[in-house]
Structure formats: C-alpha cells, structure tokens
Design a protein around this motif. Structure first.
Motif, PDB file in Angstrom:
ATOM      1  N   TRP A  56       0.842  -1.203   0.000  1.00 53.84           N
ATOM      2  CA  TRP A  56       0.000   0.000   0.000  1.00 53.84           C
ATOM      3  C   TRP A  56       0.870   1.244   0.000  1.00 53.84           C
ATOM      4  O   TRP A  56       1.878   1.301   0.701  1.00 53.84           O
ATOM      5  CB  TRP A  56      -0.892   0.012   1.232  1.00 53.84           C
ATOM      6  CG  TRP A  56      -1.922  -1.074   1.249  1.00 53.84           C
ATOM      7  CD1 TRP A  56      -1.761  -2.347   1.712  1.00 53.84           C
ATOM      8  CD2 TRP A  56      -3.262  -0.979   0.769  1.00 53.84           C
ATOM      9  NE1 TRP A  56      -2.923  -3.060   1.563  1.00 53.84           N
ATOM     10  CE2 TRP A  56      -3.867  -2.244   0.992  1.00 53.84           C
ATOM     11  CE3 TRP A  56      -4.018   0.039   0.193  1.00 53.84           C
ATOM     12  CZ2 TRP A  56      -5.189  -2.515   0.644  1.00 53.84           C
ATOM     13  CZ3 TRP A  56      -5.337  -0.218  -0.147  1.00 53.84           C
ATOM     14  CH2 TRP A  56      -5.908  -1.479   0.075  1.00 53.84           C
ATOM     15  N   ILE A  57       0.489   2.225  -0.781  1.00 49.44           N
ATOM     16  CA  ILE A  57       1.138   3.521  -0.732  1.00 49.44           C
ATOM     17  C   ILE A  57       0.129   4.563  -0.281  1.00 49.44           C
ATOM     18  O   ILE A  57      -1.084   4.415  -0.491  1.00 49.44           O
ATOM     19  CB  ILE A  57       1.734   3.936  -2.095  1.00 49.44           C
ATOM     20  CG1 ILE A  57       0.640   4.133  -3.149  1.00 49.44           C
ATOM     21  CG2 ILE A  57       2.760   2.918  -2.563  1.00 49.44           C
ATOM     22  CD1 ILE A  57       1.148   4.745  -4.455  1.00 49.44           C
ATOM     23  N   SER A  58       0.615   5.595   0.367  1.00 55.09           N
ATOM     24  CA  SER A  58      -0.260   6.689   0.769  1.00 55.09           C
ATOM     25  C   SER A  58      -0.825   7.375  -0.469  1.00 55.09           C
ATOM     26  O   SER A  58      -0.130   7.541  -1.489  1.00 55.09           O
ATOM     27  CB  SER A  58       0.527   7.692   1.612  1.00 55.09           C
ATOM     28  OG  SER A  58      -0.195   8.902   1.760  1.00 55.09           O
ATOM     29  N   ALA A  59      -2.078   7.766  -0.400  1.00 54.57           N
ATOM     30  CA  ALA A  59      -2.677   8.484  -1.524  1.00 54.57           C
ATOM     31  C   ALA A  59      -1.908   9.766  -1.827  1.00 54.57           C
ATOM     32  O   ALA A  59      -1.897  10.239  -2.973  1.00 54.57           O
ATOM     33  CB  ALA A  59      -4.138   8.792  -1.224  1.00 54.57           C
ATOM     34  N   ASN A  60      -1.234  10.313  -0.828  1.00 55.44           N
ATOM     35  CA  ASN A  60      -0.426  11.512  -1.056  1.00 55.44           C
ATOM     36  C   ASN A  60       0.761  11.244  -1.970  1.00 55.44           C
ATOM     37  O   ASN A  60       1.305  12.170  -2.582  1.00 55.44           O
ATOM     38  CB  ASN A  60       0.075  12.066   0.277  1.00 55.44           C
ATOM     39  CG  ASN A  60      -1.044  12.611   1.145  1.00 55.44           C
ATOM     40  OD1 ASN A  60      -2.068  13.066   0.634  1.00 55.44           O
ATOM     41  ND2 ASN A  60      -0.865  12.558   2.458  1.00 55.44           N
ATOM     42  N   ASP A  61       1.169   9.969  -2.060  1.00 56.07           N
ATOM     43  CA  ASP A  61       2.300   9.633  -2.919  1.00 56.07           C
ATOM     44  C   ASP A  61       1.903   9.495  -4.379  1.00 56.07           C
ATOM     45  O   ASP A  61       2.759   9.213  -5.232  1.00 56.07           O
ATOM     46  CB  ASP A  61       2.958   8.336  -2.440  1.00 56.07           C
ATOM     47  CG  ASP A  61       3.817   8.562  -1.199  1.00 56.07           C
ATOM     48  OD1 ASP A  61       4.305   9.682  -1.018  1.00 56.07           O
ATOM     49  OD2 ASP A  61       3.994   7.601  -0.414  1.00 56.07           O
TER      50      ASP A  61
END
Length: 232
Positions: A56-61
């Motif tokens: 999972w990656i942060s949506a900010n990324d």
C-alpha cells in the motif's frame, strides 16, 4: 476494482503492509514500475512490476507516479550471465556494509536493509531480479544438496522447520554476508560463519540453518507468481 494501470515511480517510495500505512513492507527506488490494483481515499494498493510484490502507498504519494510510456518487460538471464555479475553483487553488499547502517524491516533502498532486501538490491543493481522475501528467494533458487555445496554468491537460508525467515550471501570458506536484526545479536550488515564455534551470533544462526540455493535465472514477472503475496 479498476483495471490495473502502469506507472513509473519518480522518487524513492515506501510501501506498507496495510491501508493504515504504518508498517513498512518494502521500498521502491525511483524508476521502478508498478500497477495500481485498488484505490481508497487514504491509500492505494499497488504491485511492483519487477518482482510482483504488493503493498500500500499513501494516496499523497500519487504525486510521485507518472504514466509509464512502456509496460515493464523483464529480461531473461541465464546462469552464465549471473555468474559473471556475482562479484559485483557481492561488492555492492560489502559497500553497503561499510556504511553506517542498522537493520530495517522492509528496507531495500539503503543505507538500512533487511536481509532479503539487501540480497534483492545487490543483484538488482546488476540487472538480476529476485523475489522480494527470504522464503520466496528460497523457493526461487535451485536447491543445493547441502550448504557444503555452496559457492561464491549462492544464498544461505535460515528459519523455522516450516518456513525460511532469513537469507544471506555466501562468500566462501564458511563466511556469509547478511543484514541481521538486533534480536540475534547484531543490528545491521555483517559477516558471520557457518560454524557454531565461531561466535555467539554464528551459533544462533547455525541453529536455524535450512540450506543453500543457487540463482539460476532472473525473476520473470507474471510467470513466477507466489501465493500469499497480497496483503490483507
């Protein structure tokens, strides 16, 4: 779930093992490719192209992704090609050991690595991709009859009777290089020995020795899928 789309990473990126994005699963260097599998408000589930590893990656990324101009195509490497770059892979790991470092679960960017992250990155730097985790690397390698058959650049595996949990690069003469956690008596990259009398750390790993394996090819994404990869 939307159809997977192909993206290129523009900066080094952390991937996590849940949508909470609070526990590191792995890291991806700028230039790597990924597919987006699922989008949530605060996190996106992705799969890295070169080793099929999910996280999972942060949506900010999202700002650090750009559409890939070409879909990732793995290169095929035979054993002769791999043998030729083993000295360079070992030199990469030795250079990493020479830098101040600590063991980092999920680390594969440096200076801090976990065991399989160091192995994967050392060979990826030479164009040879391996699966991400130690147990996957054990399954991917050609099993050797015993550690005594290991040669320079082979992998040494440790763990429980039911599962590999640790991996190292064999240097010859019973020595192996690896990134080890503090719970075994080290905290970072170092050399230990396939000799229970060498020192306490070597003895602890000797008690967990599973065997050795040889890298015969480079990982072929999409063809070498392992079960258990997708985070819950």
């Amino acid at each position: 779930m939307p159809a997977p789309t192909h993206w290129q990473i523009t900066t080094d990126l952390n991937l996590f093992d849940s949508p909470a994005c609070d526990r590191l699963a792995t890291q991806a260097a700028a230039g790597r490719r990924l597919q987006i599998l699922e989008q949530q408000d605060q996190a996106w589930l992705v799969r890295l192209a070169e080793d099929d590893y999910p996280g999972w990656i942060s949506a900010n990324d999202r700002q650090h992704l750009q559409p890939a101009s070409l879909i990732y195509q793995p290169k095929q490497h035979d054993r002769a090609t791999i043998e030729a770059v083993i000295p360079d892979a070992i030199a990469f790991a030795q250079a990493a050991a020479a830098q101040p470092n600590v063991y980092l679960w999920g680390g594969c960017l440096g200076p801090n690595y976990d065991c399989s992250g160091l192995v994967q990155t050392a060979f990826a730097a030479q164009g040879i991709w391996l699966p991400r985790d130690a147990w996957q690397q054990e399954q991917f390698c050609e099993s050797l009859p015993s550690w005594k058959a290991a040669e320079l650049g082979d992998l040494i595996f440790f763990g429980r009777p039911d599962r590999c949990t640790h991996v190292a690069i064999y240097l010859g003469d019973r020595a192996y290089l690896h990134s080890s956690g503090r719970e075994i008596g080290r905290n970072g990259i170092g050399i230990d020995w396939l000799d229970p009398t060498a020192d306490p750390v070597s003895d602890r790993y000797w008690q967990q020795l599973r065997g050795a394996g040889r890298i015969m090819r480079s990982y072929q994404t999409g063809c070498d899928r392992f079960s258990e990869w997708l985070p819950s």
